[in-house]
Design a protein around this motif. Structure first.
Motif, mmCIF file in Angstrom:
data_model
loop_
_atom_site.group_PDB
_atom_site.id
_atom_site.type_symbol
_atom_site.label_atom_id
_atom_site.label_comp_id
_atom_site.label_asym_id
_atom_site.label_seq_id
_atom_site.Cartn_x
_atom_site.Cartn_y
_atom_site.Cartn_z
ATOM 1 N N SER A 252 -0.728 7.633 -7.414
ATOM 2 C CA SER A 252 0.853 7.666 -7.797
ATOM 3 C C SER A 252 1.619 7.946 -6.256
ATOM 4 N N ALA A 253 1.036 8.709 -5.402
ATOM 5 C CA ALA A 253 1.807 8.675 -4.320
ATOM 6 C C ALA A 253 1.873 7.629 -3.345
ATOM 7 N N ILE A 254 0.753 6.717 -3.401
ATOM 8 C CA ILE A 254 0.713 5.485 -2.572
ATOM 9 C C ILE A 254 1.700 4.647 -3.149
ATOM 10 N N PHE A 255 1.835 4.485 -4.573
ATOM 11 C CA PHE A 255 2.983 3.553 -5.070
ATOM 12 C C PHE A 255 4.446 4.376 -4.842
ATOM 13 N N THR A 256 4.363 5.556 -4.843
ATOM 14 C CA THR A 256 5.773 6.215 -4.456
ATOM 15 C C THR A 256 6.148 5.803 -3.224
ATOM 16 N N ALA A 257 5.124 5.811 -2.102
ATOM 17 C CA ALA A 257 5.587 5.543 -0.788
ATOM 18 C C ALA A 257 5.665 3.959 -0.498
ATOM 19 N N PHE A 258 4.960 3.099 -1.331
ATOM 20 C CA PHE A 258 5.402 1.858 -1.401
ATOM 21 C C PHE A 258 6.772 1.564 -1.719
ATOM 22 N N GLY A 259 6.974 2.276 -2.914
ATOM 23 C CA GLY A 259 8.323 1.981 -3.352
ATOM 24 C C GLY A 259 9.542 2.166 -2.496
ATOM 25 N N VAL A 260 9.468 3.232 -1.598
ATOM 26 C CA VAL A 260 10.262 3.707 -0.210
ATOM 27 C C VAL A 260 10.426 2.497 0.629
ATOM 28 N N VAL A 261 9.159 1.944 1.078
ATOM 29 C CA VAL A 261 9.249 0.967 1.844
ATOM 30 C C VAL A 261 9.702 -0.379 1.443
ATOM 31 N N LEU A 262 9.515 -0.725 -0.019
ATOM 32 C CA LEU A 262 10.094 -1.655 -0.630
ATOM 33 C C LEU A 262 11.470 -1.690 -0.701
ATOM 34 N N THR B 42 1.134 4.588 4.946
ATOM 35 C CA THR B 42 -0.210 4.450 5.746
ATOM 36 C C THR B 42 -0.838 5.847 5.783
ATOM 37 N N ALA B 43 -0.181 6.963 5.781
ATOM 38 C CA ALA B 43 -0.619 8.142 5.681
ATOM 39 C C ALA B 43 -1.067 8.512 4.055
ATOM 40 N N CYS B 44 -0.445 7.966 3.085
ATOM 41 C CA CYS B 44 -0.825 8.146 1.747
ATOM 42 C C CYS B 44 -2.063 7.242 1.462
ATOM 43 N N ILE B 45 -2.389 6.071 2.212
ATOM 44 C CA ILE B 45 -3.588 5.417 1.808
ATOM 45 C C ILE B 45 -4.752 6.143 2.602
ATOM 46 N N ILE B 46 -4.580 6.740 3.710
ATOM 47 C CA ILE B 46 -5.502 7.725 4.472
ATOM 48 C C ILE B 46 -5.860 8.755 3.536
ATOM 49 N N CYS B 47 -4.974 9.236 3.145
ATOM 50 C CA CYS B 47 -5.294 10.529 2.061
ATOM 51 C C CYS B 47 -6.188 10.155 0.834
ATOM 52 N N ASN B 48 -5.872 8.949 0.348
ATOM 53 C CA ASN B 48 -6.629 8.261 -0.820
ATOM 54 C C ASN B 48 -8.112 8.196 -0.371
ATOM 55 N N ILE C 204 13.175 19.426 18.569
ATOM 56 C CA ILE C 204 13.239 19.375 19.954
ATOM 57 C C ILE C 204 13.891 18.022 20.297
ATOM 58 N N ALA C 205 13.465 16.943 19.721
ATOM 59 C CA ALA C 205 13.676 15.555 19.876
ATOM 60 C C ALA C 205 14.795 14.883 19.049
ATOM 61 N N LEU C 206 14.700 15.536 17.857
ATOM 62 C CA LEU C 206 15.572 14.908 16.701
ATOM 63 C C LEU C 206 15.094 13.382 16.520
ATOM 64 N N CYS C 207 13.573 13.215 16.630
ATOM 65 C CA CYS C 207 13.343 11.723 16.570
ATOM 66 C C CYS C 207 12.079 11.966 15.536
ATOM 67 N N LEU C 208 12.470 10.968 14.301
ATOM 68 C CA LEU C 208 11.689 11.176 13.108
ATOM 69 C C LEU C 208 10.451 10.317 13.399
ATOM 70 N N CYS C 209 9.293 11.203 12.630
ATOM 71 C CA CYS C 209 8.016 10.707 12.651
ATOM 72 C C CYS C 209 7.423 11.402 11.636
ATOM 73 N N LEU C 210 7.096 10.550 10.495
ATOM 74 C CA LEU C 210 6.471 11.662 9.345
ATOM 75 C C LEU C 210 4.834 11.824 9.604
ATOM 76 N N SER C 211 4.695 12.861 8.965
ATOM 77 C CA SER C 211 2.906 13.290 9.235
ATOM 78 C C SER C 211 2.433 13.171 7.633
ATOM 79 N N LEU C 212 0.997 13.458 7.505
ATOM 80 C CA LEU C 212 0.237 13.341 6.352
ATOM 81 C C LEU C 212 1.089 13.906 5.118
#
Length: 469
Positions: free
Chosen positions: A149-159, A310-316, A344-352
């Protein structure tokens, strides 16, 4: 895999998609609101007034989601998991129709109503779909199936981010088509999901139809039903015999599920208070504050969505090997670290991400009779906190500046502590064994009379990588 794909395309994919598509047309819809006020009442809105109206358009999605979460439980009991997902498309199609015609009607109110309806659709999907998957999957793949379910949520975001590019539907003449494009995944679900069976657990425990349950298991497994799996469902049916489905308020008064309720309230709230989904609502503001060129922002946001996908797929791939507890703790610890980096940087990068693992828990830690009510509580907390974050996030950015991620770091750190100190591991355990783990928490220092303590029947099983998507 086919059932998961069919259900999720019109299910949790919609949640991520409708989060993401609101970022691209921000300026166009704000101008549309301004023009509407000027034509109707000859009023020129100030910047903060336009921001306030825009915030309402964005955040009303969360109130619709709350309404959807509250009706998801009764619908899933009355109609079943699969039929609820199909009926849910009524809200989606009405929403798409309103969004498509809002520009011609010169009505930003139609956009607001459209967002409420699509929120209801997402609220129902976010509750019923993980329940459907968790009840249909074999024990050793239960976590992986629910996490899809989370993989498709993240895929929906990218789409949504890709479709929202100026070169596709993110331009000024096409923003109404962008808002209505969510009807396409819904149509795919309507054409494909009817071919798949209902949840086997629902058929046997709620409907008492053993033959239909066996047929559903046979179709989903592609082979004859294993006796051990059927016995586990029959055991749960025996435990639920004579019990009606619980209501949400009854769970709060039931000591048997005290720590289960505390767990889902804490983790469902943390899932939104960590600020993850709010970033998608207001990515334009965050990246603009970072000094990124407005022309490049739409491409940068696709990178953030791709990171989470990508992180959702890794979690799966990891959930049935490392367990739920490790992924939840690791996700919150990493988000704490990244929140400090953002500061510190206000540079976005999402984690697991932890959202997908959180969605697995109500299926595993509640019985069949309490599960719909538990999802109603979890969904309500998620949507209420998403609404709060949607309302305050732009003001956090403007008022706290480079320190706007400090509150999120605190939430992530406290959530990691809660998971580490309280939540038991559920990987590979039967539902009876998981209930026994929580029995020890709920009656710490006591022996509850009348409840035999079941032995943990742990079985890791062999992870089938073809189902890890």
């Amino acid at each position: 895999m086919l059932m998961v794909t069919s259900c999720a395309i019109g299910g949790t994919l919609q949640y991520g998609y409708n989060l993401a598509i609101m970022n691209a047309p921000t300026i166009f819809i704000q101008n549309f609101v301004n023009e509407t006020f000027r034509e109707r009442w000859d009023v020129q809105l100030k910047n903060y007034q336009v921001t306030l109206v825009w915030t309402c358009i964005v955040s009303i999605y969360s109130l619709g989601g709350l309404a959807g979460a509250l009706i998801a439980g009764p619908m899933s009991i009355t109609f079943g998991r699969k039929k609820t997902m199909l009926l849910n498309n009524i809200f989606l199609m009405l929403s798409s129709l309103l969004a498509l015609t809002s520009r011609a009607a010169k009505s930003f109110e139609m956009i607001i109503i459209s967002r409420v309806l699509v929120g209801i659709n997402a609220g129902i999907s976010m509750n019923v779909q993980p329940m459907y998957f968790g009840e249909s999957a074999p024990k050793h793949l239960r976590g992986a199936a629910s996490l899809s379910s989370a993989i498709f949520t993240a895929f929906g975001v990218v789409l949504g981010q890709v479709v929202g590019l100026r070169e596709i539907l993110g331009s000024e003449p096409c923003w109404q088509y962008l808002l209505a494009s969510n009807a396409i995944p819904g149509l795919i679900q309507l054409l494909t999901l009817p071919w798949f069976p209902e949840s086997p657990r629902y058929l046997l425990i709620d409907r008492g139809d053993k033959e239909a349950c066996i047929n559903a298991l046979r179709r989903l497994r592609g082979c004859e039903v294993q006796r051990s799996e059927l016995d586990e469902i029959l055991q749960e049916q025996a435990e639920a015999k004579g019990l009606r489905p619980s209501r949400p308020w009854e769970l709060f008064a039931d000591r048997n599920v005290r720590w289960q309720v505390i767990s889902i309230i804490t983790l469902s709230s943390a899932m939104q208070l960590c600020g993850n989904d709010s970033i998608y609502f207001y990515a334009y503001y965050v990246f603009k504050e970072s000094g990124i060129s407005p022309d490049m922002i739409q491409y940068i946001t696709i990178c953030t969505g791709t990171c989470e996908f990508t992180a959702c797929i890794i979690c799966n791939l990891l959930i049935e090997r490392q367990g739920r507890k490790i992924l939840l703790m690791g996700g919150y610890v990493l988000m704490t670290v990244w929140a400090i980096v953002f500061t510190i940087a206000l540079c976005l990068c999402l984690s697991l991400p932890t959202a997908g693992v959180t969605g697995v828990l109500p299926t595993e830690i509640f019985s069949q009779t309490a599960r719909p009510a538990a999802y109603m509580i979890a969904g309500s907390m998620m949507w209420i906190n998403l609404f709060i974050m949607g309302m305050i996030f732009p003001f956090l950015v403007s008022e706290l500046g480079e320190f706007c991620f400090v509150p999120f770091a605190a939430v992530c750190f406290l959530s990691a502590l809660f998971v580490g100190l309280v939540l038991p591991e559920t990987k590979g355990k039967t539902l009876s064994a998981i209930a026994n783990e929580f029995h020890k928490l709920n009656y710490r220092g006591q022996d509850k009379q009348g409840l035999p303590a079941p032995q943990a029947q742990y079985q890791l099983g062999e992870v089938c990588h073809s189902t890890a998507l």
